[in-house]
Scaffold this motif. Sequence first.
Motif, mmCIF file in Angstrom:
data_model
loop_
_atom_site.group_PDB
_atom_site.id
_atom_site.type_symbol
_atom_site.label_atom_id
_atom_site.label_comp_id
_atom_site.label_asym_id
_atom_site.label_seq_id
_atom_site.Cartn_x
_atom_site.Cartn_y
_atom_site.Cartn_z
ATOM 1 N N ALA A 1 0.829 -1.206 0.000
ATOM 2 C CA ALA A 1 0.000 0.000 0.000
ATOM 3 C C ALA A 1 0.866 1.260 0.000
ATOM 4 O O ALA A 1 0.577 2.212 -0.730
ATOM 5 C CB ALA A 1 -0.920 0.006 1.221
ATOM 6 N N TYR A 2 1.918 1.275 0.793
ATOM 7 C CA TYR A 2 2.811 2.441 0.835
ATOM 8 C C TYR A 2 3.497 2.664 -0.505
ATOM 9 O O TYR A 2 3.494 3.764 -1.038
ATOM 10 C CB TYR A 2 3.881 2.263 1.915
ATOM 11 N N ALA B 1 0.898 3.532 -3.310
ATOM 12 C CA ALA B 1 0.422 4.910 -3.209
ATOM 13 C C ALA B 1 1.494 5.905 -3.640
ATOM 14 O O ALA B 1 1.201 6.892 -4.318
ATOM 15 C CB ALA B 1 -0.028 5.206 -1.780
#
Length: 98
Positions: free
Chosen positions: A73-74, A77
Amino acid sequence: MIFGLPSAYSFGFPAAVAVGVVMALWDWRFRVLSWLAVGGAAFAVWLVPFLFWGDQFAADGIRLSRTSGMLPAYIGAAIVCTWTARRLFGSVRSSDGR
């Protein structure tokens, strides 16, 4: 959702600010938004909680992975935001010549 949304933003906002500040400083210094720098900044922001709190926690006798699931996710994104910044701000030069 009512209880999860505030906690998600409380964890995600500092990480997003940290990656954003690192990339703003990188752009100011080198005038290039590098994919490697973006991925490295996101990985470093993920690594801090991983080193301090570990990866596993127990809930009702079940061991769940918390921190490992946040890495994609990091980085995802950060990549999406970098791609968007490159498209929105035409004056930003990229490392691949676009």
